[in-house]
Design an enzyme around this catalytic site. Structure first.
Site, PDB file in Angstrom:
ATOM      1  N   ARG A   1      -3.830  16.198   3.059  1.00 47.83           N
ATOM      2  CA  ARG A   1      -4.259  15.270   1.998  1.00 47.83           C
ATOM      3  C   ARG A   1      -4.772  13.964   2.603  1.00 47.83           C
ATOM      4  O   ARG A   1      -5.768  13.405   2.138  1.00 47.83           O
ATOM      5  CB  ARG A   1      -3.097  15.004   1.046  1.00 47.83           C
ATOM      6  CG  ARG A   1      -3.423  13.951  -0.011  1.00 47.83           C
ATOM      7  CD  ARG A   1      -2.305  13.808  -1.011  1.00 47.83           C
ATOM      8  NE  ARG A   1      -2.492  12.694  -1.916  1.00 47.83           N
ATOM      9  CZ  ARG A   1      -1.603  12.332  -2.835  1.00 47.83           C
ATOM     10  NH1 ARG A   1      -0.478  13.021  -2.972  1.00 47.83           N
ATOM     11  NH2 ARG A   1      -1.830  11.313  -3.626  1.00 47.83           N
TER      12      ARG A   1
ATOM     13  N   ASN B   1      -2.859  21.376  -7.433  1.00 47.67           N
ATOM     14  CA  ASN B   1      -4.160  20.733  -7.588  1.00 47.67           C
ATOM     15  C   ASN B   1      -5.182  21.317  -6.618  1.00 47.67           C
ATOM     16  O   ASN B   1      -4.810  21.879  -5.596  1.00 47.67           O
ATOM     17  CB  ASN B   1      -4.013  19.225  -7.328  1.00 47.67           C
ATOM     18  CG  ASN B   1      -3.575  18.491  -8.570  1.00 47.67           C
ATOM     19  OD1 ASN B   1      -4.066  18.761  -9.656  1.00 47.67           O
ATOM     20  ND2 ASN B   1      -2.650  17.554  -8.408  1.00 47.67           N
TER      21      ASN B   1
ATOM     22  N   CYS C   1      -1.042  19.647 -16.265  1.00 45.53           N
ATOM     23  CA  CYS C   1      -1.122  18.324 -15.645  1.00 45.53           C
ATOM     24  C   CYS C   1      -0.262  17.380 -16.452  1.00 45.53           C
ATOM     25  O   CYS C   1      -0.121  17.532 -17.662  1.00 45.53           O
ATOM     26  CB  CYS C   1      -2.563  17.839 -15.639  1.00 45.53           C
ATOM     27  SG  CYS C   1      -2.753  16.159 -15.006  1.00 45.53           S
TER      28      CYS C   1
ATOM     29  N   HIS D   1      -8.077  16.104 -15.073  1.00 46.08           N
ATOM     30  CA  HIS D   1      -8.419  14.799 -14.465  1.00 46.08           C
ATOM     31  C   HIS D   1      -9.796  14.318 -14.922  1.00 46.08           C
ATOM     32  O   HIS D   1     -10.431  13.483 -14.274  1.00 46.08           O
ATOM     33  CB  HIS D   1      -8.301  14.850 -12.930  1.00 46.08           C
ATOM     34  CG  HIS D   1      -6.872  15.033 -12.477  1.00 46.08           C
ATOM     35  ND1 HIS D   1      -6.488  14.970 -11.171  1.00 46.08           N
ATOM     36  CD2 HIS D   1      -5.724  15.258 -13.185  1.00 46.08           C
ATOM     37  CE1 HIS D   1      -5.172  15.165 -11.077  1.00 46.08           C
ATOM     38  NE2 HIS D   1      -4.694  15.348 -12.297  1.00 46.08           N
TER      39      HIS D   1
ATOM     40  N   TYR E   1      -8.246   8.875 -14.112  1.00 43.97           N
ATOM     41  CA  TYR E   1      -9.185   9.342 -13.089  1.00 43.97           C
ATOM     42  C   TYR E   1     -10.644   8.979 -13.395  1.00 43.97           C
ATOM     43  O   TYR E   1     -11.493   9.028 -12.510  1.00 43.97           O
ATOM     44  CB  TYR E   1      -9.056  10.860 -12.901  1.00 43.97           C
ATOM     45  CG  TYR E   1      -7.782  11.232 -12.171  1.00 43.97           C
ATOM     46  CD1 TYR E   1      -7.751  11.317 -10.790  1.00 43.97           C
ATOM     47  CD2 TYR E   1      -6.594  11.463 -12.864  1.00 43.97           C
ATOM     48  CE1 TYR E   1      -6.584  11.630 -10.111  1.00 43.97           C
ATOM     49  CE2 TYR E   1      -5.421  11.782 -12.201  1.00 43.97           C
ATOM     50  CZ  TYR E   1      -5.423  11.861 -10.820  1.00 43.97           C
ATOM     51  OH  TYR E   1      -4.264  12.170 -10.155  1.00 43.97           O
TER      52      TYR E   1
HETATM   53  P1  NAD Z   1       4.476  18.957  -1.206  1.00 42.94           P
HETATM   54  O1  NAD Z   1       3.640  18.501  -0.078  1.00 42.94           O
HETATM   55  O2  NAD Z   1       5.877  18.502  -1.290  1.00 42.94           O
HETATM   56  O3  NAD Z   1       4.432  20.554  -1.216  1.00 42.94           O
HETATM   57  C1  NAD Z   1       5.364  21.331  -1.924  1.00 42.94           C
HETATM   58  C2  NAD Z   1       5.784  22.523  -1.085  1.00 42.94           C
HETATM   59  O4  NAD Z   1       4.723  23.457  -0.946  1.00 42.94           O
HETATM   60  C3  NAD Z   1       6.204  22.154   0.342  1.00 42.94           C
HETATM   61  O5  NAD Z   1       7.580  22.368   0.517  1.00 42.94           O
HETATM   62  C4  NAD Z   1       5.348  23.067   1.211  1.00 42.94           C
HETATM   63  O6  NAD Z   1       6.022  23.566   2.341  1.00 42.94           O
HETATM   64  C5  NAD Z   1       4.972  24.152   0.237  1.00 42.94           C
HETATM   65  N1  NAD Z   1       3.835  25.002   0.616  1.00 42.94           N
HETATM   66  C6  NAD Z   1       2.734  24.696   1.328  1.00 42.94           C
HETATM   67  N2  NAD Z   1       1.943  25.767   1.433  1.00 42.94           N
HETATM   68  C7  NAD Z   1       2.560  26.781   0.766  1.00 42.94           C
HETATM   69  C8  NAD Z   1       2.242  28.140   0.512  1.00 42.94           C
HETATM   70  N3  NAD Z   1       1.124  28.688   0.986  1.00 42.94           N
HETATM   71  N4  NAD Z   1       3.113  28.873  -0.213  1.00 42.94           N
HETATM   72  C9  NAD Z   1       4.257  28.344  -0.687  1.00 42.94           C
HETATM   73  N5  NAD Z   1       4.604  27.055  -0.481  1.00 42.94           N
HETATM   74  C10 NAD Z   1       3.764  26.302   0.240  1.00 42.94           C
HETATM   75  O7  NAD Z   1       3.662  18.657  -2.533  1.00 42.94           O
HETATM   76  P2  NAD Z   1       4.035  17.938  -3.908  1.00 42.94           P
HETATM   77  O8  NAD Z   1       3.700  16.517  -3.772  1.00 42.94           O
HETATM   78  O9  NAD Z   1       5.339  18.342  -4.381  1.00 42.94           O
HETATM   79  O10 NAD Z   1       2.920  18.581  -4.818  1.00 42.94           O
HETATM   80  C11 NAD Z   1       2.821  19.981  -4.927  1.00 42.94           C
HETATM   81  C12 NAD Z   1       1.537  20.366  -5.619  1.00 42.94           C
HETATM   82  O11 NAD Z   1       1.581  20.012  -6.980  1.00 42.94           O
HETATM   83  C13 NAD Z   1       0.299  19.700  -5.040  1.00 42.94           C
HETATM   84  O12 NAD Z   1      -0.765  20.605  -5.043  1.00 42.94           O
HETATM   85  C14 NAD Z   1       0.059  18.564  -6.000  1.00 42.94           C
HETATM   86  O13 NAD Z   1      -1.284  18.168  -6.021  1.00 42.94           O
HETATM   87  C15 NAD Z   1       0.474  19.186  -7.295  1.00 42.94           C
HETATM   88  N6  NAD Z   1       0.888  18.302  -8.396  1.00 42.94           N
HETATM   89  C16 NAD Z   1       0.214  18.477  -9.543  1.00 42.94           C
HETATM   90  C17 NAD Z   1       0.531  17.752 -10.653  1.00 42.94           C
HETATM   91  C18 NAD Z   1      -0.328  17.969 -11.865  1.00 42.94           C
HETATM   92  O14 NAD Z   1      -0.476  17.078 -12.677  1.00 42.94           O
HETATM   93  N7  NAD Z   1      -0.926  19.156 -12.005  1.00 42.94           N
HETATM   94  C19 NAD Z   1       1.573  16.818 -10.618  1.00 42.94           C
HETATM   95  C20 NAD Z   1       2.283  16.671  -9.427  1.00 42.94           C
HETATM   96  C21 NAD Z   1       1.928  17.436  -8.314  1.00 42.94           C
HETATM   97  C1  G6P Z   2      -0.844  12.456 -11.177  1.00 38.34           C
HETATM   98  C2  G6P Z   2      -1.658  13.702 -11.326  1.00 38.34           C
HETATM   99  C3  G6P Z   2      -1.211  14.765 -10.402  1.00 38.34           C
HETATM  100  C4  G6P Z   2      -1.165  14.269  -9.003  1.00 38.34           C
HETATM  101  C5  G6P Z   2      -0.244  13.069  -8.916  1.00 38.34           C
HETATM  102  C6  G6P Z   2      -0.321  12.433  -7.543  1.00 38.34           C
HETATM  103  O1  G6P Z   2       0.357  12.584 -11.804  1.00 38.34           O
HETATM  104  O2  G6P Z   2      -1.665  14.203 -12.625  1.00 38.34           O
HETATM  105  O3  G6P Z   2      -2.096  15.837 -10.541  1.00 38.34           O
HETATM  106  O4  G6P Z   2      -0.689  15.271  -8.144  1.00 38.34           O
HETATM  107  O5  G6P Z   2      -0.593  12.096  -9.825  1.00 38.34           O
HETATM  108  O6  G6P Z   2       0.797  11.649  -7.351  1.00 38.34           O
HETATM  109  P1  G6P Z   2       1.207  11.165  -5.898  1.00 38.34           P
HETATM  110  O7  G6P Z   2       2.458  10.427  -6.092  1.00 38.34           O
HETATM  111  O8  G6P Z   2       1.329  12.421  -5.069  1.00 38.34           O
HETATM  112  O9  G6P Z   2       0.075  10.333  -5.410  1.00 38.34           O
HETATM  113 MN    MN Z   3      -2.710  16.149 -12.664  1.00 36.93          MN
END
Ligand code: NAD
Ligand code: G6P
Ligand code: MN
Ligand code: MN
Length: 434
Positions: free
Chosen positions: A93, A147, A169, A199, A254
Site C-alpha cells: 500500500r 479493496n 463499504c 468510493h 473520496y
Molecule cells: P491487513 O494488512 O491487516 O490485512 C489483513 C490480513 O490479510 C493480514 O493478516 C494478511 O496477512 C492477510 N492476507 C494477505 N494476503 C492474503 C491472502 N492472499 N489470503 C488470505 N489472507 C491474506 O489489512 P486491513 O487493514 O485489515 O484491511 C484488510 C482489507 O480490507 C484491505 O483490502 C482493506 O482495503 C479492506 N478494508 C475495506 C473496507 C471497506 O470499506 N470495504 C474497510 C476496511 C478495510
Molecule cells: C475507509 C474506507 C475503507 C478503507 C479505509 C482505510 O473506511 O471505506 O475502504 O479501507 O477507510 O482506512 P485506513 O485506516 O486503513 O487508512
Molecule cells: Mn470503503
C-alpha cells in the site's frame, strides 16, 4: 447454526467483527468462526485469534473460533465468507501511495494508480476463492470488504459464476451515522438515498423522520460543517461553498480526490514528507494495536481501533448477514449487480446502491439516473474499473496501460506509462499474471 469464514483473519479489524457477532448472538447464532490467513500473516492471526477467543469466553458464548492457514478446510460447508485481506500488506500500500506522488499524481489506496494496482494484486486471489467456493460451499454468501471493493465486485460479477456476492463499504453507514450525530438525533431517524459506485457514492436525498432535509444538510456543509461527510483516512480541506450548493447532493469523502485534485495532491505531498503516507501512519497505529491485543487481560475491542478508517465496518457486515439470514427486507447500501437500478450504468456492472436485503440477497432500489453533472464521472470510473478488472484477469500490459490512462486522476498517456512501468516492477512479486 452458522459457520462464518473470515479470509484475512489476522486483520486488526477482526475484534470488531467478533464483537458484532457476540452482540447479535441471541438472534444470529454463530457456532463456528474460522479465521484464515497466509504464512506471512500467521503471527497476526494468532494474536487476533487469541483475543477473539478471550472475547467469546468472557461473553460465555459457545462460538468456536478456529485459526487456520488452510483456506479450503475453512471454506468447507461455510454459510458466509467474509473477505478482508490485503495482498502484499501495508508495504505494498505504501508503494501504491508513494510512486504516483513522484509523478505529481494522487497516491491513494483505492483511487488512481494505487487503486488500479491494489486491484491487480487482489482480483486473482479473490477469483481463486470464488472457484473454491463453487465446490466447497456453493450455497454460501461471499461478503467482500477487500479493496478496491467496487472493482473487485465488478471482477467477480464478470469472471466468476458465483451469484451470491455482495461488496461492502463502511462509508455509506458512516455518513448516515455522522449526519445523525451532526443533527444530534438517533441514526434510525435518518435515511439517505445512496447511489453510485464504491468510493464514488452520492447521497441523493437525506431524510429525517421521512422529511426531505437535503437542502438543510447542503447548507450546513456550505457553511463549513463537513462532519457528516468525513472519513478518518482522508484529509478534510472543506468544500467550496458555492460548488456544494450548486451540486445539491452529498459527495462522499473520496470525491475530494476528483473535485479538489490539486489541493489534495499538495496536501498528500506535504503529509508524505512530515508523517509519511497513510500506509506509514497506519503501520504505527497497527503496531500499537497489536501490542494491546497481546495483553492476556484484554478481552474487548480497544478504542484505539477507531483511529482506522474502517469504523462501523463490522456493523455493516453483521447487519447484512443478519438481514439475509432473517429475510428482514430492510434497506442497506451494498455493491451488487446494477440490473437497471442506475440507468446510465451497464445492467451487468457492480454499483453501490441502497438495496432491500432479503433471504435471496440484496435487491437494488432503482433511482432512475444520477444527476447529469456527476453522471459522466461515475461512468468513467466504471469504465476504469471494467478495464482494470480485465487487465487483472488477463495480465495484458496494454489493457493495464489503458486502465491507467483513462483514470481521471492520471493526466496523460506518458505519465500513465511511466507510473505503470515503475509500479509493475515494484509489485512484481504479487502480480504473477504479468
Ligand atoms: P491487513 O494488512 O491487516 O490485512 C489483513 C490480513 O490479510 C493480514 O493478516 C494478511 O496477512 C492477510 N492476507 C494477505 N494476503 C492474503 C491472502 N492472499 N489470503 C488470505 N489472507 C491474506 O489489512 P486491513 O487493514 O485489515 O484491511 C484488510 C482489507 O480490507 C484491505 O483490502 C482493506 O482495503 C479492506 N478494508 C475495506 C473496507 C471497506 O470499506 N470495504 C474497510 C476496511 C478495510
Ligand atoms: C475507509 C474506507 C475503507 C478503507 C479505509 C482505510 O473506511 O471505506 O475502504 O479501507 O477507510 O482506512 P485506513 O485506516 O486503513 O487508512
Ligand atoms: Mn470503503
Ligand atoms: Mn487520464
Amino acid at each position: 447454526r452458522l459457520k462464518i469464514v473470515a479470509i484475512g483473519g489476522g486483520s486488526s479489524y477482526t475484534p470488531e467483527l467478533v464483537e458484532g457477532f457476540i452482540k447479535r448472538y441471541d438472534h444470529l447464532p454463530v457456532r463456528e468462526l474460522w479465521l484464515v490467513d497466509i504464512p506471512e500473516g500467521e503471527e497476526k492471526l494468532n494474536i487476533v485469534g487469541n483475543l477473539a477467543k478471550r472475547m467469546v469466553n468472557k461473553a460465555g458464548l459457545p462460538i468456536r473460533i478456529h485459526l487456520t492457514l488452510d483456506r479450503q478446510q475453512a471454506l468447507q460447508g461455510a454459510d458466509f465468507v467474509i473477505t478482508q485481506f490485503r495482498v502484499g500488506g501495508l508495504r505494498a500500500r505504501a508503494l501504491d501511495e508513494k510512486i504516483p506522488l513522484r509523478y505529481g499524481v494522487i497516491g491513494q489506496e483505492t483511487n488512481g494508480p494505487g487503486g488500479l494496482f491494489k486491484g491487480l494484486r487482489t482480483i486473482p486471489v479473490i477469483l481463486d476463492i470464488c472457484k473454491e467456493m463453487e465446490t466447497l460451499c456453493p450455497d454460501a454468501w461471499l461478503i467482500n470488504f477487500t479493496n478496491p471493493a467496487g472493482m473487485v465486485t465488478e471482477a467477480i460479477l464478470r469472471y466468476s459464476p458465483l451469484t451470491k456476492v455482495a461488496g461492502l463499504c463502511n462509508i455509506p453507514v458512516g455518513m448516515k451515522m455522522s449526519v445523525a450525530q451532526m443533527l444530534q438525533v438517533e441514526p434510525e431517524r435518518i435515511h439517505i438515498d445512496f447511489a453510485g459506485l464504491n468510493h464514488m457514492v452520492f447521497g441523493l436525498n437525506v431524510y429525517l423522520d421521512g422529511q426531505n432535509i437535503t437542502g438543510q444538510i447542503i447548507d450546513r456543509i456550505a457553511q463549513g460543517d463537513t462532519s457528516g461527510i468525513r472519513a478518518k483516512n482522508i484529509i478534510d480541506l472543506g468544500w467550496e461553498k458555492e460548488f456544494i450548493k450548486a451540486l445539491g447532493i452529498l459527495p462522499c469523502p473520496y470525491h475530494r480526490y476528483y473535485f479538489q485534485t490539486e489541493k489534495m495532491l499538495a496536501e498528500e505531498q506535504e503529509q508524505a514528507r512530515k508523517t509519511g503516507t497513510r500506509a506509514e501512519v497506519v503501520q504505527k497505529v497497527e503496531a500499537e494495536l497489536f501490542e494491546k491485543y497481546k495483553d492476556p487481560k484484554l478481552a474487548a475491542k480497544p478504542p484505539e481501533l477507531e483511529q482506522r478508517g474502517g469504523a462501523y465496518y463490522s456493523d455493516a457486515a453483521c447487519n447484512l448477514i443478519d438481514s439475509i439470514y432473517h429475510d428482514r427486507k430492510d434497506i442497506q447500501t451494498v455493491n451488487v449487480k446494477n440490473q437497471g437500478a442506475i440507468a446510465s450504468i451497464p445492467h451487468d456492472s457492480a454499483v453501490e446502491i441502497n438495496c432491500v436485503i432479503t433471504a435471496s440477497g440484496p435487491k437494488p432500489i432503482a433511482i432512475g439516473d444520477l444527476p447529469i453533472p456527476v453522471r459522466g464521472l461515475v461512468q468513467q470510473i466504471k469504465s476504469f474499473e471494467r478495464v482494470a478488472a480485465e487487465a487483472a484477469v488477463t495480465g495484458n500490459y496494454h489493457t493495464a496501460l489503458l486502465a491507467m490512462t483513462i483514470n481521471p486522476l492520471v493526466p496523460s498517456d506518458s505519465a500513465a506509462k511511466k507510473i505503470l512501468d515503475e509500479m509493475l516492477k515494484a509489485h512484481q512479486k504479487y502480480l504473477p499474471q504479468f
